[in-house]
Structure formats: C-alpha cells, structure tokens
Design a protein around this motif. Structure first.
Motif, short mmCIF file in Angstrom:
data_model
loop_
_atom_site.label_atom_id
_atom_site.label_comp_id
_atom_site.label_asym_id
_atom_site.label_seq_id
_atom_site.Cartn_x
_atom_site.Cartn_y
_atom_site.Cartn_z
N PRO A 175 0.82 -1.23 0.00
CA PRO A 175 0.00 0.00 0.00
C PRO A 175 0.84 1.27 0.00
N TRP A 176 1.93 1.27 0.73
CA TRP A 176 2.78 2.47 0.79
C TRP A 176 3.49 2.71 -0.53
N ALA B 212 0.91 4.07 -2.88
CA ALA B 212 0.62 5.47 -2.53
C ALA B 212 1.70 6.39 -3.05
N ALA B 213 2.96 6.01 -2.87
CA ALA B 213 4.09 6.83 -3.32
C ALA B 213 4.09 6.95 -4.84
N GLY C 19 -2.83 9.72 -4.29
CA GLY C 19 -1.88 8.75 -3.73
C GLY C 19 -2.48 8.02 -2.53
N ALA C 20 -3.08 8.79 -1.61
CA ALA C 20 -3.62 8.20 -0.38
C ALA C 20 -4.73 7.20 -0.69
N LEU C 21 -5.66 7.60 -1.57
CA LEU C 21 -6.77 6.72 -1.89
C LEU C 21 -6.30 5.46 -2.63
N GLY D 225 -3.31 4.02 -2.37
CA GLY D 225 -2.62 3.16 -1.41
C GLY D 225 -3.61 2.42 -0.53
N SER D 226 -4.64 3.14 -0.10
CA SER D 226 -5.64 2.53 0.77
C SER D 226 -6.44 1.46 0.01
#
Lengths: 256, 102
Positions: free
Chosen positions: A206-207, A210-211, A230-232, A234-235
C-alpha cells in the motif's frame, strides 16, 4: 434548563453522571491524570509542528485556533505542510477529511460508553476524543466512562496546544529554515511518523502504491491533489490485498 | 506568507474543523451502523499512513540522492528509536551537512 423535566428524568440524568459510585469530577480528574504521560509525548509532537509552522510563517493565532477547533494532530501536520500562497483551501480540507476518516471508527466504538447519554453530552464530549485518550479509555478494565474520556481529552488539548505554541516561539528565534536543512524537516517528520504507524509487511505494498500514484499524479494534477490520489490508491491497494489474503486463507482452510 | 487573505485562512480552518467534527459526531451517532471490520475498516485504518506517504513521495523522489539517503536513515532511526524528534533531527542534520559538503 431542566424546567421541562420530571423528577424521575432528572434522577436518571444524575445517575448517568455517576459511574461506579464516584462523582464525575473525580472521574474527570482521574482521566486527566492517567493521560498525562501520553499528553506529554503529544506536546513534543506539537513542538515539532510549531517549529515547522513558524518556518511556514503561520501565526500563533492561526495555529492556536487550528489546534483547538480541529484538534487532530496528524491532519494538522498535513495542513501546515500544504500551506502555500495561494492557499489550496479545497485540497487541505479534503486531505483533512481523508486523514481523519478513522475518527469515525474510533467514535463509533464509543457507543457503549455513551449509552443512555443525552444528545447534548455527545455533542460536547465527542470533540474531546483523540487517538490517545480513546485508547487509554478503551483499555480500562471498567471500559471507562464519559467523564474519564473527557478528562483525558482536556489533558490532551492543553498539552497539545501548549506544545504547538512553544514550538512556534522556538521556531521564531531560529535562523532561516533553508540554512539548517529545515526544508527537509517536513519529509523527515512524516517519514518518522509513518515509521511509527508500521504494522507489518502488509503495509509495504500500500505504501509503495501510494508513493507511486502520488509521484505520477503530481506531474499531471494542479496544486496538492496528488496527495488525495496517492492516499486513496494506497488505501485501495490495502483493501485488495486484504481480500486476496482472506480468500487464500479460506482456500487453505477448506484444503485442511 | 503574510499575503494570504484572512478569509481564505479562516475558511480553511473552519472547513478542517467542520469535517473533523462531523466525522467524530457522525461516528458516535451512527455507531453500530458503521462496519467495524471488513474492507471499509481496512481502508479507513490505512488512510493516515498512505496520506503521509503520498504527501512526501514527490519531494523525496525529486530531491535527489541526498534526500533519498537521508530519508532511508530517518526511517531506520525512527524504527529503531520510535522517537520523532531524534529521527527528524538526524534527517535534517544529514541534509544540512550533506549540502555544506557538496
């Protein structure tokens, strides 16, 4: 205020205040005291945020109102990092929403503690819920109570707020941030915070996603919207991963 | 930075406060209707860390070898010490010194 209430209603309200035979004031004080150690550590976080905020030129008044009204540390770090001229108002608010989604889960888990409380108590007390005093309250043997929770929240708010202001005072006497490598300070702070969120190998993919999505989105999207993309992403990767793992476990179980 | 309009600053802080408070109160009032486990819970749990990763990724990637090295060492220090201030200082000092040398 109580004019419309019968004696019985007043008594039940009074009893709701009392918990385990002790008065709410004692419970408040106890919550405050037991949260002291975590509040002191929150104050040191606050100081770091204060130094970064002063490097960005945010005033003590702005930061104080943010700390008291928003009262959610990591989202304040994110907001201060995104603070630019012109101010990306929408992106900061959406980032705060995404960052603080977990508060829905945290507060949903408090249903038992707030059972039978009037709506007014909920409306006031719920603002005082942070990760720290929530965790302390939930791990109590008696599952805690509202006064204990609020006592811890007041402790958190006082220390968090003071830490941020102290950090700003220190930050204002430091030389210009670039000369100290302070332009890397935000990255360093976030890397350190992310490291403390590490739960195991399941976080790696996930990280990375996100990156990756953030880096690509930053090339094509205006302003700070890459943070949201990115956040969505990764999640979403974490969710897909957990579904795959779940299916594998289920298969494994049927084989056995 | 002082050029920012007061209206925008106030709007940002009130907006942040409104969404955060809504999430807190919404969670408490909806309580048992919210999924405590399953895919939505996983997504919400992961969001804080993925926000932070997404926030720093472009600046670290574009920062060049000095930032990459400092990022790795900061991460390592944080995992070892668990202390924000120490790990942050290590990263900042490394970048400061590295820049002075190069």
């Amino acid at each position: 205020m109580c004019s419309g209430k019968t004696l019985e209603e007043r008594m039940s309200l009074f009893n709701a205040f009392r918990n385990n035979g002790s008065l709410p004031v004692a419970q408040l004080r106890q919550g405050f005291q037991i949260c002291l150690p975590v509040a002191i550590s929150a104050a040191s976080y606050g100081m770091v945020l204060g130094v970064l905020a002063s490097a960005k030129g945010l005033s003590v008044g702005v930061m104080t109102s943010m700390s008291l009204l928003v009262f959610a540390g990591s989202s304040q770090f994110v907001a201060v990092d995104m603070w630019l001229d012109p101010l990306p108002v929408g992106a900061i608010i959406v980032a705060t929403l995404v960052m603080n989604f977990r508060y829905m889960l945290i507060c949903a888990s408090l249903g038992e503690i707030f059972k039978g409380r009037p709506l007014l108590h909920k409306i006031f007390a719920v603002h005082m819920v942070t990760d720290e005093n929530w965790a302390v309250t939930m791990t109590r043997k008696d599952r805690g109570n509202v006064a204990f929770l609020v006592g811890g929240g007041v402790c958190m708010m006082i220390f968090w707020q003071s830490g941020v202001t102290l950090g700003q005072v220190i930050g204002n006497v430091l030389p210009p941030p670039e000369s100290l490598g302070l332009d890397f300070a935000f990255s360093a702070a976030f890397i350190a915070i992310v490291a403390t969120m590490w739960k195991g190998k399941a976080d790696i993919l996930p990280w990375i996603i996100a990156a990756l999505f953030a880096v690509v989105a930053e090339l094509y999207l205006p302003g700070k919207w890459y943070v949201i993309v990115g956040a969505l992403s990764g999640s979403a990767a974490a969710v897909i991963l957990s579904i795959i793992n779940f299916q594998q476990e289920a298969q494994h179980d049927t084989v056995e | 930075m002082t050029q920012l309009s007061d209206v925008e600053v106030i709007l940002t802080i009130l907006g942040m406060a409104a969404v955060t408070y809504s999430l807190r109160l919404g969670g408490l009032l909806m309580g048992s209707y919210l999924p405590q486990t399953g895919k939505w819970a996983v997504a919400m749990e992961k969001l804080p860390s993925t926000v932070l990763v997404a926030l720093i990724a472009p600046s670290v990637v574009n920062g060049g070898p000095l930032h990459w090295g400092a990022a790795l060492i900061t991460m390592f220090t944080a995992l070892k010490t668990g202390n924000l201030l120490i790990s942050m200082s290590v990263g900042v000092v490394l970048v400061g010194v590295g820049r002075a040398i190069m």
